[in-house]
Design a protein around this motif. Structure first.
Motif, PDB file in Angstrom:
ATOM      1  N   PRO A  25       8.343 -12.569   0.281  1.00  0.00           N
ATOM      2  CA  PRO A  25       7.708 -13.035   1.518  1.00  0.00           C
ATOM      3  C   PRO A  25       7.676 -11.970   2.605  1.00  0.00           C
TER       4      PRO A  25
ATOM      5  N   MET B 137      -1.032 -15.872  -2.722  1.00  0.00           N
ATOM      6  CA  MET B 137      -0.461 -16.327  -1.460  1.00  0.00           C
ATOM      7  C   MET B 137      -1.517 -16.737  -0.443  1.00  0.00           C
TER       8      MET B 137
ATOM      9  N   TYR C 123       4.642 -18.969   2.134  1.00  0.00           N
ATOM     10  CA  TYR C 123       4.211 -17.842   1.313  1.00  0.00           C
ATOM     11  C   TYR C 123       4.709 -16.496   1.823  1.00  0.00           C
TER      12      TYR C 123
ATOM     13  N   ASP D 154       6.242 -16.063  -5.053  1.00  0.00           N
ATOM     14  CA  ASP D 154       4.818 -15.876  -5.265  1.00  0.00           C
ATOM     15  C   ASP D 154       4.548 -14.409  -5.566  1.00  0.00           C
TER      16      ASP D 154
END
Length: 453
Positions: free
Chosen positions: A107, A218, A224, A236
């Motif tokens: 992230p 994302m 995300y 992700d």
């Protein structure tokens, strides 16, 4: 007598409508299961099925969504991989060598990459996302676009109307006030026959100066990406890309923008200033692509695989051909591994996946359930090729939504993807639950209806 006539007219009407819907279904490229499921629905509950069909039943909308015009469309260039050859035969752009590709896996890195690509723009920023969340990440993203628009950079932002039901309204209003263009894809007020409710734009990309792109699985939101991630952040995968392959993303964005705005635009990538080591190929899918190159190419890749098939997806509801290809590959002795979240935020999808996962496991596949967090990545490694992007391993992504998937063929990028999978597998368990009989019966009924989606 009058009641009898009315009843007769209703019966005849239902038969005619069912025949008409069956004719329309036959004109679309659907599986036999999908066609039978829709016809059964139309016969049993016509008053419900007909309006649902008008809103949800259409796949390809050729008149509404013109095919994407690719600049890199010279057919039958020398293929670098068997999949490249397959996709070129579907009129997809060829694989491009010497590209700069960087995987974005956390992230924090994603947030930094997004802010960097926005900050680096000198002339234009073109953004397309399914979800732009009304949270701190979403607001800061829009504020960064607003600052660039105020400095004279051309900004275009396109969001899917269903995915972004609630965006950061005040921030978006401030962005519009700068002269930036902000549009929604497939707004609600359209004719019922357009099928727009079921054809969502699930693509995700930021293009700076037509030369650099951020894309992957994302969306824009704190789940995300964030510079201060929490336990709520999902796992992700995204990437940044520079080189001539960016033109493919420009072509996709141009096509979607022209649908939303009704105006033609031109996005031409400049010559890259430096070369990289990646070999990549962008494969879009959706109503604006003739046939189903991604879905059909995946089937061929699964049947050709001889050593490994590793798949990461938050939702696993494959088409029957994909499910069969995976099962056959596992029976052939291919190392088939499917990584899914222990629990996603889509309860229906979690319910639907059970029968498919157990079927693959029975054939010899290993099912990995990711436990630390929600796993939202869409990726795969098949022998010496890999792919990542927006496509879930389900019917909707493969056959309905507007999507993009980036295939990579160079050894370095494939190794990087393999390392990401290995790290993920280490945080999974492989204990597939064994449901009781009522659950299995319910799953079987749902599986019959799944192709309707």
């Amino acid at each position: 007598m009058f009641t009898y006539i009315i009843a007769h007219i209703e019966v005849v009407g239902v038969i005619l409508v069912t025949l008409l819907m069956a004719f329309i279904l036959q004109q679309q490229r659907r599986s036999p299961q999908s066609t039978v499921a829709w016809i059964l629905f139309l016969v049993v509950l016509p008053y419900v099925a007909v309006p649902l069909f008008l809103g949800l039943g259409f796949r390809k909308q050729g008149k509404r969504y013109a095919p994407i015009r690719f600049h890199q469309s010279e057919p039958h260039q020398t293929a670098v991989h068997t999949l490249d050859h397959t996709f070129q035969n579907f009129a997809m752009p060829p694989a491009m060598e010497a590209q700069q590709l960087t995987l974005v896996k956390t992230p924090q890195d994603a947030f930094a990459a997004v802010m960097h690509i926005i900050d680096s723009a000198q002339h234009s920023i073109d953004c397309l996302f399914y979800i732009l969340a009304d949270d701190d990440t979403g607001r800061r993203f829009v504020e960064a676009l607003t600052a660039k628009a105020k400095s004279g950079v051309q900004v275009r932002l396109l969001m899917d109307r269903v995915g972004t039901l609630r965006g950061p309204a005040k921030a978006l209003a401030a962005l519009r006030a700068t002269g930036a263009e902000v549009l929604f894809f497939s707004p609600f007020l359209q004719t019922p026959g357009s099928g727009h409710l079921n054809l969502r734009n699930h693509r995700k990309m930021i293009i700076a100066d037509h030369a650099r792109v951020f894309s992957g699985g994302m969306n824009i939101g704190k789940n995300y990406m964030s510079d201060a991630p929490t336990d709520a952040c999902w796992v992700d995968l995204a990437f940044t890309l520079e080189g001539v392959a960016v033109q493919g993303f420009c072509d996709v964005f141009r096509s979607d923008w022209e649908v939303a705005s009704g105006r033609d635009i031109e996005l031409i990538s400049p010559a890259p200033t430096s070369a990289g080591s990646a070999t990549v190929q962008l494969i879009p899918s959706g109503p604006d692509i003739a046939e189903d190159p991604l879905h059909d190419g995946m089937i061929r890749a699964l049947h050709l695989a001889h050593s490994r098939i590793w798949i990461a997806t938050p939702y696993f509801v494959p088409t029957e051909p994909l499910s069969n290809a995976l099962r056959i590959a596992a029976l052939r002795g291919v190392d088939v591994r499917i990584m899914v979240p222990q629990k996603s935020f889509q309860h229906i999808a979690d319910f639907a996946r059970g029968a498919y996962l157990r079927e693959a496991e029975t054939a010899g596949a290993v099912i990995h359930y990711y436990t630390p967090a929600m796993m939202h990545a869409k990726a795969m490694v098949i022998d010496d090729a890999a792919a990542m992007g927006t496509v879930n391993f389900d019917v909707r992504s493969m056959l309905l939504n507007f999507e993009t998937m980036l295939f990579v063929y160079d050894a370095g990028s494939v190794a990087d993807m393999s390392d990401w999978f290995s790290a993920g597998f280490a945080q999974c368990h492989t204990n597939t639950p064994r449901p009781n009989l009522p659950r299995r019966l319910a799953e079987a009924i749902f599986r019959i209806g799944a192709p309707m989606l």
